[in-house]
Scaffold this active site. Structure first.
Site, short mmCIF file in Angstrom:
data_model
loop_
_atom_site.label_atom_id
_atom_site.label_comp_id
_atom_site.label_asym_id
_atom_site.label_seq_id
_atom_site.Cartn_x
_atom_site.Cartn_y
_atom_site.Cartn_z
N ASP A 35 0.85 -1.18 0.00
CA ASP A 35 0.00 0.00 0.00
C ASP A 35 0.89 1.24 0.00
OD1 ASP A 35 -2.30 1.62 0.12
OD2 ASP A 35 -3.30 0.19 1.43
N TRP A 36 0.30 2.40 -0.10
CA TRP A 36 1.03 3.61 -0.43
C TRP A 36 1.76 4.21 0.79
CZ3 TRP A 36 -0.24 1.30 -4.34
CH2 TRP A 36 -0.29 1.82 -5.62
#
Length: 649
Positions: free
Chosen positions: A359-360
């Site tokens: 994820d970011w």
């Protein structure tokens, strides 16, 4: 004719057929890219894209070669820096003038972001996710083609992959991108409320066609977490709190989006492995104030059921979530840092060999203004520096870093001897395989003249509106108040466009002058106390109305018979409002027009609750975070939903 002559002639004929077929396939390729590619070369009567500009047909440039051979050939030509660049995906701005390095129309954070050209040139990146785009999808298609022309002029001509979060929902949350120009459907809980696998497949096929038309080739969805903690801020992106229902619906979703072959499909990055729903107190691990994922019901495996379904239909990629699986593995570190989660569980138990992208923002701490730093989501390894964070993620088994543009860290790790290039090659092969399967090396371009024929068609828009309507869930209907008879009543309105209602009934200015009131509400939420601007937009906190706002609503409901429509991006706690309302109906993302069509009887609601609605905040706090539909005496149970009954004349 003797056997030798027969076999010789047969060989000549077959060889000629194969050569003819080879030329035919190449010619078909040329017809697709002729108008856009700037690196076409002729060799022995065959035209091809000379991606590395050496004037000869390399194996990786040859459409007729097996993908594995093409991967090996390209990998052998890549530098360490080019490999490192491929391991990162981050956002890129889209200029309104369709120039890859343009700045026209860019506002806010997008105006400060490095262009896709700068990231390709300096960082050798070939994956980008897109947030804001021009309202007219035609401009994005032009920008995309222009960007692919820049990509084919790089040293090896590696095409870019464009990814996006969902863009096809009528949404009031920050997790869906703007749907302007696209068909707008209900959100995912609405599809669970309908429960129709064929409808999900039809929806996914429309998304596939619209993405293909403008150049989006990777979907940062579906999100198949389970809504077992009703306070979690990301429930609107999930299907349901029920694992079997979610698993049943995710299959047609992925099949419809990826297509029979990825060459005409969209690669799905299914998230968030191994399930992001059981967040303590519903506080999201985007932020440091979260309290970890907890499993008081010992129900870890329940959250894996939807992912097992995704593996069955070969999801192209997987994204683990930010959270720490508290006391479930040998170390309490976030999912992407956790070797037990990524290697032991995902890679070894489930034999998953597709792309795993974090994820970011797991590596880099970001300044958000004076005295404000948004910490990287390096939960459990906060003390590690950026390079060691990257190393731990790779060693855990991940292939790609989301929301980061730090390829120099991978190069540093290899040069320092902490990481082998052979390990990097394992991830690059997975990433290259996806690009080859998508057909990007053979034809990365879109036909700009076809965008209007495909995107936002009358049929797809109509289907989107239908899902908004039929997914609505009728929860209460005293004396068969609904559907309302058209043109027969005077109605008072709150939070709904009077022009939309005026097509069905007379709109009046006060409750006292009305036969009925219609009000639209959103599930309550209360911002977390934080100095991180993005966190203030997450729908955290309690699920009930409080104080003056609650009393104001109840005063109206006690003054005039009132139809309450509530948007459920999370389960709402509304016992008093339910008791006082003449009718109560829930939506999962619906326009005023769609709501009116249901309230006034042109369409009947068909939805069944995809999650239970608790009866109080105390029962929410007492339930187990990882267990579905377990609150005591819920106001409405999972699967509840009434139907309209025909009224007698």
């Amino acid at each position: 004719m003797n056997k030798s002559t027969f076999y010789f002639l047969t060989f000549i004929i077959l060889a000629g057929c194969q050569q003819s077929q080879k030329k035919k396939e190449s010619l078909e390729l040329n017809e697709v890219v002729q108008g856009k590619s700037t690196i076409l070369v002729d060799q022995n009567g065959v035209q091809f894209r000379d991606l590395n500009k050496n004037k000869k047909l390399d194996i990786y440039e040859d459409i007729n070669q097996p993908i594995e051979a093409r991967i090996d050939d390209l990998l052998s030509q890549m530098t360490l820096e080019e490999k490192a660049g491929m391991m990162f995906i981050n956002g890129a701005p889209v200029s309104a003038d369709a120039k890859p390095d343009g700045k026209e129309g860019l506002e806010g954070p997008a105006s400060r972001m490095a262009s896709v050209v700068e990231n390709m040139d300096k960082l050798k990146m070939t994956h980008f996710n897109i947030w804001s785009i021009p309202a007219d999808p035609n401009f994005f298609a032009k920008w995309y083609n222009n960007t692919q022309q820049v990509a084919e002029k790089t040293r090896l001509g590696i095409p870019i992959t464009i990814a996006s979060d969902p863009r096809h929902h009528f949404s009031n949350t920050i997790f869906s991108m703007s749907a302007k120009g696209f068909a707008q459907f209900c959100e995912m809980p609405g599809f669970a409320a309908i429960g129709d696998e064929n409808l999900v497949a039809e929806f996914a096929n429309i998304v596939r066609q619209e993405y293909l038309a403008i150049g989006i080739r990777e979907a940062l969805h579906p999100q198949i977490d389970l809504a077992t903690e009703p306070r979690w801020a990301r429930i609107s992106g999930n299907f349901s709190e029920d694992a079997e229902l979610t698993a049943r619906l995710v299959k047609p979703y992925i099949r419809g989006l990826q297509g029979e072959k990825l060459s005409n499909g969209i690669a799905c990055m299914t998230k968030h492995f191994p399930g992001g729903g059981p967040q303590k107190e519903g506080l999201d691990p985007h932020f440091s104030f979260q309290k970890g994922q907890i499993y008081p019901g010992d129900n870890f495996d329940y959250h894996l059921i939807p992912f097992e379904a995704a593996f069955e239909v070969n999801t192209a990629a997987i994204m683990p979530y930010y959270g720490v699986p508290t006391d479930q593995t040998d170390e309490n570190v976030a999912m992407a840092y956790n070797k037990t989660i990524i290697t032991t569980l995902l890679r070894e138990k489930y034999k998953y060999d597709g792309v795993v992208c974090t994820d970011w923002g797991l590596i880099t701490d970001l300044p958000m203004g004076p005295d404000v730093v948004w910490k990287a989501r390096a939960w459990g390894v906060e003390d590690l520096n950026a390079a060691d964070r990257a190393l731990k993620i790779i060693e855990a088994g991940c292939d790609q870093f989301g929301g980061e543009n730090r390829p120099e860290l991978v190069v540093q790790l290899v040069k320092e001897g902490k990481l082998t290039e052979e390990r990097i090659d394992v991830s690059i092969k997975r990433l290259l395989k996806q690009k080859f399967e998508l057909g990007l090396f053979d034809n990365p371009f879109v036909d700009e003249t076809k965008v209007n024929e495909i995107v936002g068609t009358e049929a797809s828009v109509a289907l989107g509106e239908k899902t908004q309507k039929i997914s609505m869930t009728l929860l209460k209907n005293d004396k068969s108040t609904l559907p309302l008879s058209q043109k027969k009543f005077k109605v008072y309105l709150e939070n709904i466009d009077s022009a939309a209602v005026a097509n069905y009934a007379e709109v009046v200015a006060t409750p006292e002058a009305a036969d009925f009131a219609i009000i639209r509400l959103n599930t309550p939420w209360y911002p977390a106390e934080t100095n991180v601007p993005m966190a203030k937009g997450f729908h955290h906190g309690d699920l009930d109305f409080k104080g003056d706002e609650k009393q104001r609503i109840l005063d109206l409901l006690n003054k005039v018979p009132t139809i309450v429509d509530i948007y459920l991006d999370r389960p709402a706690v509304i016992p008093e409002i339910t008791n006082a309302a003449a009718a109560l109906i829930a939506n999962y993302g619906a326009s005023d027009k769609s709501v009116c069509e249901v309230l006034f009887g042109n369409t009947a609601p068909q939805g069944k609750l995809p999650f239970e609605l608790p009866s109080s905040m105390d029962t929410v706090k007492n339930q187990k975070t990882d267990v579905p539909y377990d609150s005591e005496n819920p106001l409405f149970e999972f699967g509840f939903g009434l139907e309209y009954h025909k009224k007698e004349n």
